[in-house]
Every structure is written in C-alpha cells, then in structure tokens.
Design a protein around this motif. Structure first.
Motif, PDB file in Angstrom:
ATOM      1  N   MET A   1     -27.316 -13.662  58.182  1.00 59.90           N
ATOM      2  CA  MET A   1     -27.056 -12.391  58.099  1.00 59.90           C
ATOM      3  C   MET A   1     -26.065 -12.041  57.845  1.00 59.90           C
ATOM      4  N   LEU A   2     -25.031 -11.210  57.526  1.00 56.92           N
ATOM      5  CA  LEU A   2     -23.758 -10.830  56.994  1.00 56.92           C
ATOM      6  C   LEU A   2     -22.979 -10.581  58.246  1.00 56.92           C
ATOM      7  N   GLN A   3     -21.963 -11.317  58.341  1.00 57.91           N
ATOM      8  CA  GLN A   3     -22.136 -10.496  60.225  1.00 57.91           C
ATOM      9  C   GLN A   3     -20.732  -9.688  60.089  1.00 57.91           C
ATOM     10  N   ILE A   4     -20.487  -9.371  61.021  1.00 53.81           N
ATOM     11  CA  ILE A   4     -18.690  -8.743  61.025  1.00 53.81           C
ATOM     12  C   ILE A   4     -18.656  -8.034  62.800  1.00 53.81           C
ATOM     13  N   ALA A   5     -17.367  -8.651  62.845  1.00 48.14           N
ATOM     14  CA  ALA A   5     -16.308  -8.895  64.190  1.00 48.14           C
ATOM     15  C   ALA A   5     -16.334  -6.879  64.631  1.00 48.14           C
ATOM     16  N   VAL A   6     -16.195  -6.791  65.565  1.00 51.19           N
ATOM     17  CA  VAL A   6     -15.675  -5.581  66.306  1.00 51.19           C
ATOM     18  C   VAL A   6     -14.977  -5.414  67.292  1.00 51.19           C
ATOM     19  N   THR A   7     -13.357  -5.633  66.360  1.00 50.26           N
ATOM     20  CA  THR A   7     -12.208  -5.786  67.136  1.00 50.26           C
ATOM     21  C   THR A   7     -11.410  -5.142  67.523  1.00 50.26           C
ATOM     22  N   GLY A   8     -10.052  -5.651  68.078  1.00 53.38           N
ATOM     23  CA  GLY A   8      -8.802  -5.084  69.234  1.00 53.38           C
ATOM     24  C   GLY A   8      -8.363  -4.828  70.264  1.00 53.38           C
ATOM     25  N   LYS A   9      -7.927  -3.812  70.723  1.00 51.03           N
ATOM     26  CA  LYS A   9      -7.528  -4.047  72.363  1.00 51.03           C
ATOM     27  C   LYS A   9      -8.489  -3.670  73.450  1.00 51.03           C
ATOM     28  N   PRO A  10      -8.086  -4.308  74.283  1.00 50.42           N
ATOM     29  CA  PRO A  10      -8.922  -2.923  75.406  1.00 50.42           C
ATOM     30  C   PRO A  10      -8.741  -2.266  75.452  1.00 50.42           C
ATOM     31  N   ASN A  11     -10.267  -1.417  75.935  1.00 48.72           N
ATOM     32  CA  ASN A  11      -9.952  -0.048  76.501  1.00 48.72           C
ATOM     33  C   ASN A  11      -9.959   1.049  75.033  1.00 48.72           C
ATOM     34  N   VAL A  12      -9.627   0.590  74.101  1.00 43.89           N
ATOM     35  CA  VAL A  12     -10.350   1.415  72.915  1.00 43.89           C
ATOM     36  C   VAL A  12     -11.369   2.071  72.583  1.00 43.89           C
ATOM     37  N   GLY A  13     -12.510   1.483  72.796  1.00 44.23           N
ATOM     38  CA  GLY A  13     -13.789   2.565  72.114  1.00 44.23           C
ATOM     39  C   GLY A  13     -14.170   1.349  71.571  1.00 44.23           C
TER      40      GLY A  13
ATOM     41  N   ILE B   1     -17.090  -9.847  78.310  1.00 42.91           N
ATOM     42  CA  ILE B   1     -15.999 -11.053  78.414  1.00 42.91           C
ATOM     43  C   ILE B   1     -16.926 -12.260  77.854  1.00 42.91           C
ATOM     44  N   ASP B   2     -18.082 -11.511  77.679  1.00 46.47           N
ATOM     45  CA  ASP B   2     -19.192 -12.700  76.526  1.00 46.47           C
ATOM     46  C   ASP B   2     -19.168 -11.032  74.633  1.00 46.47           C
ATOM     47  N   ALA B   3     -18.665 -11.873  74.002  1.00 47.32           N
ATOM     48  CA  ALA B   3     -19.383 -11.309  72.676  1.00 47.32           C
ATOM     49  C   ALA B   3     -20.986 -10.956  72.600  1.00 47.32           C
ATOM     50  N   ASN B   4     -21.108  -9.195  72.489  1.00 41.92           N
ATOM     51  CA  ASN B   4     -22.289  -8.735  72.440  1.00 41.92           C
ATOM     52  C   ASN B   4     -22.718  -8.810  70.786  1.00 41.92           C
ATOM     53  N   ALA B   5     -24.183  -9.525  70.433  1.00 35.36           N
ATOM     54  CA  ALA B   5     -24.581  -9.366  68.955  1.00 35.36           C
ATOM     55  C   ALA B   5     -25.660  -8.494  68.869  1.00 35.36           C
ATOM     56  N   ALA B   6     -25.278  -7.757  67.965  1.00 28.34           N
ATOM     57  CA  ALA B   6     -27.130  -6.693  67.697  1.00 28.34           C
ATOM     58  C   ALA B   6     -26.970  -6.317  66.764  1.00 28.34           C
ATOM     59  N   ILE B   7     -27.722  -6.118  65.959  1.00 35.06           N
ATOM     60  CA  ILE B   7     -28.191  -5.302  64.608  1.00 35.06           C
ATOM     61  C   ILE B   7     -27.152  -3.310  64.371  1.00 35.06           C
ATOM     62  N   ALA B   8     -26.708  -3.637  62.950  1.00 35.69           N
ATOM     63  CA  ALA B   8     -26.505  -2.431  62.402  1.00 35.69           C
ATOM     64  C   ALA B   8     -26.762  -2.009  61.550  1.00 35.69           C
TER      65      ALA B   8
ATOM     66  N   LEU C   1     -23.656  -6.848  63.171  1.00 32.27           N
ATOM     67  CA  LEU C   1     -21.947  -6.325  65.071  1.00 32.27           C
ATOM     68  C   LEU C   1     -21.578  -7.734  65.749  1.00 32.27           C
ATOM     69  N   ILE C   2     -20.740  -8.166  65.951  1.00 33.74           N
ATOM     70  CA  ILE C   2     -20.075  -8.243  67.211  1.00 33.74           C
ATOM     71  C   ILE C   2     -19.214  -7.880  67.761  1.00 33.74           C
ATOM     72  N   ASP C   3     -18.871  -7.350  69.374  1.00 26.97           N
ATOM     73  CA  ASP C   3     -18.406  -6.897  69.789  1.00 26.97           C
ATOM     74  C   ASP C   3     -17.868  -8.568  70.820  1.00 26.97           C
ATOM     75  N   VAL C   4     -16.527  -7.797  70.648  1.00 31.90           N
ATOM     76  CA  VAL C   4     -15.949  -9.517  71.004  1.00 31.90           C
ATOM     77  C   VAL C   4     -14.843  -8.835  72.043  1.00 31.90           C
TER      78      VAL C   4
ATOM     79  N   GLU D   1     -20.012   5.241  58.065  1.00 30.61           N
ATOM     80  CA  GLU D   1     -19.035   5.883  56.774  1.00 30.61           C
ATOM     81  C   GLU D   1     -18.080   4.226  56.728  1.00 30.61           C
ATOM     82  N   THR D   2     -18.053   3.726  58.687  1.00 30.27           N
ATOM     83  CA  THR D   2     -17.227   2.026  58.981  1.00 30.27           C
ATOM     84  C   THR D   2     -18.118   1.470  58.403  1.00 30.27           C
ATOM     85  N   ILE D   3     -19.716   1.318  59.018  1.00 27.20           N
ATOM     86  CA  ILE D   3     -19.868   0.283  57.680  1.00 27.20           C
ATOM     87  C   ILE D   3     -20.702  -0.097  57.455  1.00 27.20           C
TER      88      ILE D   3
END
Length: 396
Positions: free
Chosen positions: A1-13, A36-43, A76-79, A307-309
């Motif tokens: 499955m296509l994998q996309i990471a959600v990245t950025g500084k802490p606290n930005v949403g 702390i640990d990456a969360n993975a789920a389906i969008a 999607l992976i929330d890292v 729109e982002t996805i």
C-alpha cells in the motif's frame, strides 16, 4: 500500500491532522514529543467511481464507495516530531528518520498561526515566522542521507571506478534502507558529472537533493488556518512556494465527529455542511460550527485535509486509479463483485505493469489485456488512463 508520512515539528498539529485524515486516535497534547512511536492508519484518496457512469452498484473489497465517490486506502504514518539537528540525533531525530524511511512522500505540517517556536514549544501566536520552518525539514532529510553516504563514500567510489561498476546501482543499494529506488538515483545522476572521485560536499548535497525530489517529495501544509494570524502567513507562504495547502485539522475532526454523531451531514473535502436538527445542538456546538463555517469553509473552500491526501497521491506522486476486472462484460470478478478493486498505479503504467501490481504470477503469465468499456483488446504497451477498467488475460 502507498505509504505517506505526516511530518513536522512537535506541536504543529501533526497528530490532529493524522486523526482527522484517518479517524484514528493518536495522542494529542500541547507539549513536544507527544508522538513517541510512529502511528500508522488508513486514510483515503477519493476518485469518481465508474459505477455511476455505468449505472451499476459496485462492491469494493477495500475502501468504500459513497454516492459515486470511491475511497481508496493509503497508509499514513504520524512520526515523531522533528527538531533542528535531528540528523545528528537531537530530539527524537534518529527515531523520526527511521520512521519515514519507506514513505514515498512527506506531508510537512507547519503552524500557520506562528504559535510554535523552532523547537516545537508553544509560543504566543504570531511571534514565530512559519516560513522559517519550511526548509528545515528538507535540510534534515538531506543531511540524514548525506550522513549515510559520506562515511563510505571514498570506498564506494574506489570500488565503482576500479571495478567499472554501475554508479547508480551501487548508490541505490547503499540507500535502500532510506527508501531510495534505483530510478531516483538515475534521475539525479543525469544532472551531475561522472568524475565522482572529485566531488566535494557541495556536489554530494546537490546530488542528494535531486534524489530526494523524487524519493521523498514534500507537500507543504499550513495548518491552524482558523486562527487570526494565519491568513497573512499563508499569503506569504504562497508567494514563496509553488504548492501550499491551507488546512484546519481540528475543524475537520470536529465536523467528522459531528457527522458520526448524526448532528450534521458532511462529506470531507466539501465547502459546506448541513445541520440535521439544531435542537440537538447546544449553544456552544452551534457557535463552534458557525465559526468553522465562516473562518474555514467559506474562506478557504474546505478544511484542506482531503485536498492534501488527493494532491499528494495524484499530483505529487503522479498516480492514477485503474479498475482491474476478470469479466470485462459484467465489470466484475469471478464471484460477481462489480468493480471490486481500485488500484493506484503510476502515470505512464501499461497493462503489463498493472498485471504485476495485481500479482507477480499474473505479470509473468501476462498475454494481453482488454479495455472493458470498449470491449476491445489493447496493446501491452498502451498507456493506462484515469478510471480505465481493464481485464488482464494471463496463462497462469
């Protein structure tokens, strides 16, 4: 499955974006490194389903179809939150970089309100310039890949030149763990000279930046657009960068939860919602919905999450949706399920490529393909188009 990471500084949403896009429940709190640990789920990426055009009822095996809109799953992976110096191990840097290694694109969430400082700590809205946050992610990922190559560079180059090895193949093998493909390296090699032993750090960084353009493209997402400070910052971001997507993850989450509770009718990505029965809403809920309507939906056209996805999958990663079927007359599989699968394939793919996407054995045994709409045999090299319905004929 296509994998996309959600990245950025802490606290930005990041986690709010992740939750709203996947209806997951990643922990959200107002302090650095909540994740702390990456969360993975389906969008889901959306597409117009051929079922409406064909006046059929489809039976998706994965995802769903609602009112002729097909919802196709992506991961999607929330890292872990990234801070400057992550490639040197600062913050949770090593963990962050490991988590995004196999992602094919990075959604970079920034705080458009200017309410998060360089280290990811909350600050007064408007006191931090979000433009300062855009380039640091690219720098951190570049330096991460540089650190992988730099320690072995002299040895690798001696080996390439003395044994007449394929440079791109050797480099891609070194970067497999970072999710870099041979095609990514070949594309970057075209802009460089082949005197590899004379490359300086500047040359290596230029080479790596080019690799990452295709291996880890970045989508800039300006979150927290419902805040008063965001509008001017988004204007400035759009002046400087080609693609900036304004989002309000918290607004999307509120609307989706209200829809699930039966309070409103709402489809993610649309510019409106409908209150089902306002007697079931408290005054506080009515005010919140009115605020979202005026400050997000009417101003920006949507919350920006869907729109982002969609832009990540279709524009940045250049995929199309193709519907493989076994019975080209009934548009079904052997069990009679109509349009059971919707596959994301790269633009430029042909029927043989599609066969391999379905299963290696089908690809190996591929003989020909049929365009189900036209009931016509097509060339194995014909380029597939968005929403094609294709029957693959194989001898295995």
């Amino acid at each position: 499955m296509l994998q996309i990471a959600v990245t950025g500084k802490p606290n930005v949403g990041k986690s709010s974006f992740f939750n709203s896009a996947t209806l997951s429940e990643a922990e959200v709190a107002n302090y650095p490194f909540t994740t702390i640990d990456a969360n993975a789920a389906i969008a889901y990426v959306t597409a117009e389903c051929p079922c409406k055009e064909l006046e059929l009822t489809c039976n998706p095996r994965t995802g769903k179809c609602e009112d002729g809109i097909r919802y196709i799953p992506v991961e999607l992976i929330d890292v872990a939150g990234l801070v400057p110096g992550a490639y040197e191990g600062k913050g949770l840097g090593n963990k962050f970089l490991d988590d995004l290694s196999q992602a094919r694109a990075l959604i970079h969430i920034i705080d458009a309100s200017g309410g998060t400082d360089a280290e990811g700590n909350p600050c007064e809205a408007g006191t931090h310039d979000p433009l300062d946050d855009v380039n640091f992610l690219k720098h951190e990922v570049t330096m991460w890949v540089y650190s992988i190559l730099e320690r072995n560079w002299p040895r690798l180059i001696r080996k390439v030149m003395s044994e007449h090895l394929n440079f791109a193949k050797v480099i891609s093998e070194q970067l497999t763990g970072a999710g870099v493909l041979l095609d990514d390296v070949l594309e970057a090699e075209r802009i460089m000279n082949d005197e590899y032993d004379k490359w300086e750090q500047e040359d290596m960084l230029k080479f790596i930046d080019k690799i990452l353009e295709s291996a880890k493209p970045i989508i800039i997402v300006a979150n927290k657009i419902d805040t008063p400070q965001a509008e001017e910052n988004i204007r400035r971001l759009k002046e400087q960068y080609d693609q900036v997507i304004p989002t309000s993850a918290e607004s999307e989450l509120a609307l989706v939860n209200a829809q699930k509770a039966g309070l409103i009718k709402y489809v993610s990505g649309e510019d409106h919602f409908e209150i089902i029965d306002d007697t079931k809403l408290s005054d506080k809920q009515k005010m919140a919905l009115q605020y979202i309507d005026e400050n997000v939906l009417k101003k920006y056209g949507s919350t920006g999450i869907q729109e982002t996805i969609n832009k990540a999958v279709y524009e940045t990663l250049e995929n199309i949706v193709v519907y493989p079927v076994e019975d080209e007359h009934k548009y079904s599989d052997q069990k009679g399920n109509i349009l059971p699968d919707a596959l994301l394939v790269p633009k430029g793919s042909n029927p043989r490529d599609l066969a391999y996407c379905i299963h290696t054995d089908i690809g190996d045994g591929f003989t020909h393909a049929i365009d189900a709409r036209r009931n016509m045999r097509i060339s194995s090299e014909q380029e597939l188009k968005q929403s094609d319905i294709i029957s693959i004929i194989a001898n295995k």
